[in-house]
Design an enzyme around this catalytic site. Sequence first.
Site, PDB file in Angstrom:
ATOM      1  N   ASN A  25      46.306  52.606  25.804  1.00  0.00           N
ATOM      2  CA  ASN A  25      47.866  52.797  26.112  1.00  0.00           C
ATOM      3  C   ASN A  25      48.596  51.735  25.604  1.00  0.00           C
ATOM      4  O   ASN A  25      49.883  51.737  25.397  1.00  0.00           O
ATOM      5  CB  ASN A  25      48.207  52.534  27.657  1.00  0.00           C
ATOM      6  CG  ASN A  25      47.436  53.610  28.630  1.00  0.00           C
ATOM      7  OD1 ASN A  25      47.396  54.778  28.173  1.00  0.00           O
ATOM      8  ND2 ASN A  25      46.488  53.364  29.470  1.00  0.00           N
ATOM      9  N   GLU A  79      34.009  57.730  32.405  1.00  0.00           N
ATOM     10  CA  GLU A  79      32.800  57.437  33.049  1.00  0.00           C
ATOM     11  C   GLU A  79      32.415  58.361  34.111  1.00  0.00           C
ATOM     12  O   GLU A  79      31.186  58.518  34.207  1.00  0.00           O
ATOM     13  CB  GLU A  79      33.140  55.994  33.840  1.00  0.00           C
ATOM     14  CG  GLU A  79      33.364  54.955  32.917  1.00  0.00           C
ATOM     15  CD  GLU A  79      33.927  53.788  33.559  1.00  0.00           C
ATOM     16  OE1 GLU A  79      33.251  52.741  33.757  1.00  0.00           O
ATOM     17  OE2 GLU A  79      35.252  53.908  34.123  1.00  0.00           O
ATOM     18  N   LEU A 114      43.672  49.083  28.450  1.00  0.00           N
ATOM     19  CA  LEU A 114      44.592  48.260  27.506  1.00  0.00           C
ATOM     20  C   LEU A 114      44.618  48.672  26.245  1.00  0.00           C
ATOM     21  O   LEU A 114      45.508  49.087  25.474  1.00  0.00           O
ATOM     22  CB  LEU A 114      44.215  46.857  27.501  1.00  0.00           C
ATOM     23  CG  LEU A 114      44.756  45.917  28.694  1.00  0.00           C
ATOM     24  CD1 LEU A 114      44.233  46.253  30.102  1.00  0.00           C
ATOM     25  CD2 LEU A 114      44.165  44.463  28.476  1.00  0.00           C
ATOM     26  N   ASN A 147      34.091  57.082  41.382  1.00  0.00           N
ATOM     27  CA  ASN A 147      34.163  55.839  40.333  1.00  0.00           C
ATOM     28  C   ASN A 147      35.342  54.760  40.669  1.00  0.00           C
ATOM     29  O   ASN A 147      36.337  54.637  40.537  1.00  0.00           O
ATOM     30  CB  ASN A 147      34.655  56.392  38.854  1.00  0.00           C
ATOM     31  CG  ASN A 147      34.651  54.933  37.947  1.00  0.00           C
ATOM     32  OD1 ASN A 147      34.440  53.694  38.217  1.00  0.00           O
ATOM     33  ND2 ASN A 147      35.111  55.075  36.835  1.00  0.00           N
ATOM     34  N   HIS A 174      29.910  47.532  32.680  1.00  0.00           N
ATOM     35  CA  HIS A 174      30.660  48.504  32.020  1.00  0.00           C
ATOM     36  C   HIS A 174      29.760  49.337  31.152  1.00  0.00           C
ATOM     37  O   HIS A 174      29.898  50.051  30.275  1.00  0.00           O
ATOM     38  CB  HIS A 174      31.622  47.938  31.079  1.00  0.00           C
ATOM     39  CG  HIS A 174      32.692  47.375  31.797  1.00  0.00           C
ATOM     40  ND1 HIS A 174      33.466  46.384  31.095  1.00  0.00           N
ATOM     41  CD2 HIS A 174      33.566  47.854  32.937  1.00  0.00           C
ATOM     42  CE1 HIS A 174      34.347  45.884  31.900  1.00  0.00           C
ATOM     43  NE2 HIS A 174      34.490  47.015  32.974  1.00  0.00           N
ATOM     44  N   GLY A 205      39.140  44.882  33.808  1.00  0.00           N
ATOM     45  CA  GLY A 205      37.887  44.056  33.363  1.00  0.00           C
ATOM     46  C   GLY A 205      37.710  44.486  31.842  1.00  0.00           C
ATOM     47  O   GLY A 205      37.972  45.693  31.641  1.00  0.00           O
ATOM     48  N   ARG A 237      29.412  55.548  40.672  1.00  0.00           N
ATOM     49  CA  ARG A 237      29.224  54.437  39.848  1.00  0.00           C
ATOM     50  C   ARG A 237      28.963  53.314  41.044  1.00  0.00           C
ATOM     51  O   ARG A 237      29.666  52.891  42.083  1.00  0.00           O
ATOM     52  CB  ARG A 237      30.548  54.130  39.290  1.00  0.00           C
ATOM     53  CG  ARG A 237      30.595  52.685  38.561  1.00  0.00           C
ATOM     54  CD  ARG A 237      32.029  52.256  38.287  1.00  0.00           C
ATOM     55  NE  ARG A 237      31.930  51.018  37.425  1.00  0.00           N
ATOM     56  CZ  ARG A 237      33.005  50.226  37.249  1.00  0.00           C
ATOM     57  NH1 ARG A 237      34.138  50.363  37.673  1.00  0.00           N
ATOM     58  NH2 ARG A 237      33.021  49.009  36.452  1.00  0.00           N
ATOM     59  N   ASP A 268      48.956  42.010  34.294  1.00  0.00           N
ATOM     60  CA  ASP A 268      49.142  43.313  33.559  1.00  0.00           C
ATOM     61  C   ASP A 268      49.895  43.304  32.310  1.00  0.00           C
ATOM     62  O   ASP A 268      50.840  42.789  32.086  1.00  0.00           O
ATOM     63  CB  ASP A 268      50.046  44.142  34.743  1.00  0.00           C
ATOM     64  CG  ASP A 268      49.835  45.485  34.596  1.00  0.00           C
ATOM     65  OD1 ASP A 268      50.058  46.038  33.195  1.00  0.00           O
ATOM     66  OD2 ASP A 268      50.229  46.307  35.434  1.00  0.00           O
ATOM     67  N   ARG A 318      40.219  37.590  35.512  1.00  0.00           N
ATOM     68  CA  ARG A 318      38.928  36.971  35.408  1.00  0.00           C
ATOM     69  C   ARG A 318      39.069  35.975  34.215  1.00  0.00           C
ATOM     70  O   ARG A 318      39.678  36.399  33.273  1.00  0.00           O
ATOM     71  CB  ARG A 318      37.971  37.847  35.119  1.00  0.00           C
ATOM     72  CG  ARG A 318      37.490  38.656  36.463  1.00  0.00           C
ATOM     73  CD  ARG A 318      36.507  39.770  36.264  1.00  0.00           C
ATOM     74  NE  ARG A 318      36.290  40.753  37.142  1.00  0.00           N
ATOM     75  CZ  ARG A 318      35.780  41.779  37.080  1.00  0.00           C
ATOM     76  NH1 ARG A 318      35.879  42.434  35.819  1.00  0.00           N
ATOM     77  NH2 ARG A 318      35.828  42.556  38.089  1.00  0.00           N
ATOM     78  N   HIS A 377      35.473  47.776  25.363  1.00  0.00           N
ATOM     79  CA  HIS A 377      35.856  48.202  26.387  1.00  0.00           C
ATOM     80  C   HIS A 377      36.940  47.218  27.142  1.00  0.00           C
ATOM     81  O   HIS A 377      36.783  46.465  27.765  1.00  0.00           O
ATOM     82  CB  HIS A 377      35.147  48.639  27.578  1.00  0.00           C
ATOM     83  CG  HIS A 377      35.304  49.258  28.772  1.00  0.00           C
ATOM     84  ND1 HIS A 377      35.942  50.773  28.447  1.00  0.00           N
ATOM     85  CD2 HIS A 377      35.675  49.160  30.144  1.00  0.00           C
ATOM     86  CE1 HIS A 377      36.231  51.178  29.740  1.00  0.00           C
ATOM     87  NE2 HIS A 377      36.029  50.081  30.684  1.00  0.00           N
ATOM     88  N   LEU A 378      38.390  47.626  26.875  1.00  0.00           N
ATOM     89  CA  LEU A 378      39.548  46.762  27.276  1.00  0.00           C
ATOM     90  C   LEU A 378      40.289  47.277  28.291  1.00  0.00           C
ATOM     91  O   LEU A 378      41.309  48.147  28.212  1.00  0.00           O
ATOM     92  CB  LEU A 378      40.390  46.445  26.163  1.00  0.00           C
ATOM     93  CG  LEU A 378      39.394  46.042  24.741  1.00  0.00           C
ATOM     94  CD1 LEU A 378      40.283  45.811  23.477  1.00  0.00           C
ATOM     95  CD2 LEU A 378      38.551  44.593  25.114  1.00  0.00           C
ATOM     96  N   GLY A 379      39.984  46.881  29.591  1.00  0.00           N
ATOM     97  CA  GLY A 379      40.661  47.396  30.646  1.00  0.00           C
ATOM     98  C   GLY A 379      41.160  45.865  31.460  1.00  0.00           C
ATOM     99  O   GLY A 379      41.173  44.981  30.980  1.00  0.00           O
TER     100      GLY A 379
END
Length: 403
Positions: free
Chosen positions: A304, A355, A301, A7, A150, A182, A63, A252, A211, A178-180
């Site tokens: 954690n 994933e 995100l 991935n 995603h 991206g 992926r 970050d 982004r 889905h919060l990372g």
Amino acid sequence: MNVLALNPGSNSLRYKFVAVEPTGEQVLVDEYVDRVTGSATADVAARAVADCRSLGLDALGFRVVHGGERYADPARVTPELLSYVRDLAPLAPLHVPTDLAVIEAARRATPGLPAVAVFDTAFHRTIPEVARRYALPDEAGPVVNRFGFHGIAHQFVAGELFRLLGRGPAGTRVVSLHLGGGASACALRDGMSLDTSMGLTPLEGLVMSTRCGDLDPGVVLALVRGGMTADQVEELLARKGGLLGLSGTSGDIRDLEPAAAAGDRRAGLALEAAAYRVRKYVGAYAAALGGLDAVVLSGALAENSPTFRARVLAGLVWLGVRLDDARNRAAGSDEPAELSPAGSAVPVWLVPADEERQIARETVACLQTGSTREPGSTGTTPAPTTAAPRRSSARPATMPATT
């Protein structure tokens, strides 16, 4: 079947060696390598293959971020597939070149081993035309539509959510966040994607690490007319925007949260803008779904940062979305956790996205069917009991009726 699921991210590679059996899966190797890009990511992939060969490797699963109009299901890697995906690179420049480099390096290390591409866009092929189409004339071409991304993460998380709720997907209305680095939101009806925040490219939708997310197309025109080249605009929107652009210092959250707590106004603005955009999508998708039965969060995100979870979902009590403070503070990235008070009308769950496990499942399903169907066909394969339902490649023309 033993599958090495690879991935690649825009600056990382996670891989797992998964033994997939009818009774379930066992993860034998789980590795994450951060801060690698391009050829360095490919080198890590080659080493991962070499390390796992002695364990009895049967297949490789990859992926691949963009499958375009052609690939609605996982497919065996062929020269034709690689050529098609290579042409899609301008639509996902942070990902597709690395995806291809990882595939080529891994296959060189294991010539002849079955390899399957699992597409992030495939899960969203159920999005109806009314949500998929941009309001553009036919002359824009068929590729200028909304694809979404995603999908592998949203599919895995949805399946786990239904398992945790002790019910099947039929009749459910769920928003998956889905919060990372991206980030994307997905509206799920009956466990299938009804709409998602990313579009033709991963730029659309939520405020992300670098982004920009949703943007008036006129901004792009103004930048070009102001003298910027297409490459410069892409750099601005994809690599200099988002949390980084708003804060001026970092994309970050690990940097921004302490900075905001210490009084950095721009860091606080960046975090609140990201949370505000998420709340807008939750409200919009609740309207599109005709109600809301659950909210599920995943991604680095969300997994954690309890404070970011609380910030994102603040002010949604009118929808029945509440957090239990103690549960939220105790939850982490190790296992799923319910974040809402017991008996909530709209349960809120944190479900770490796996994933790689989903890639392994899809790889096995593809190889067991022989992967004989043509790209874009409506053939499906059985999914494990914890997975979200497989989707038909056909798209409905209108939104499903709501109740």
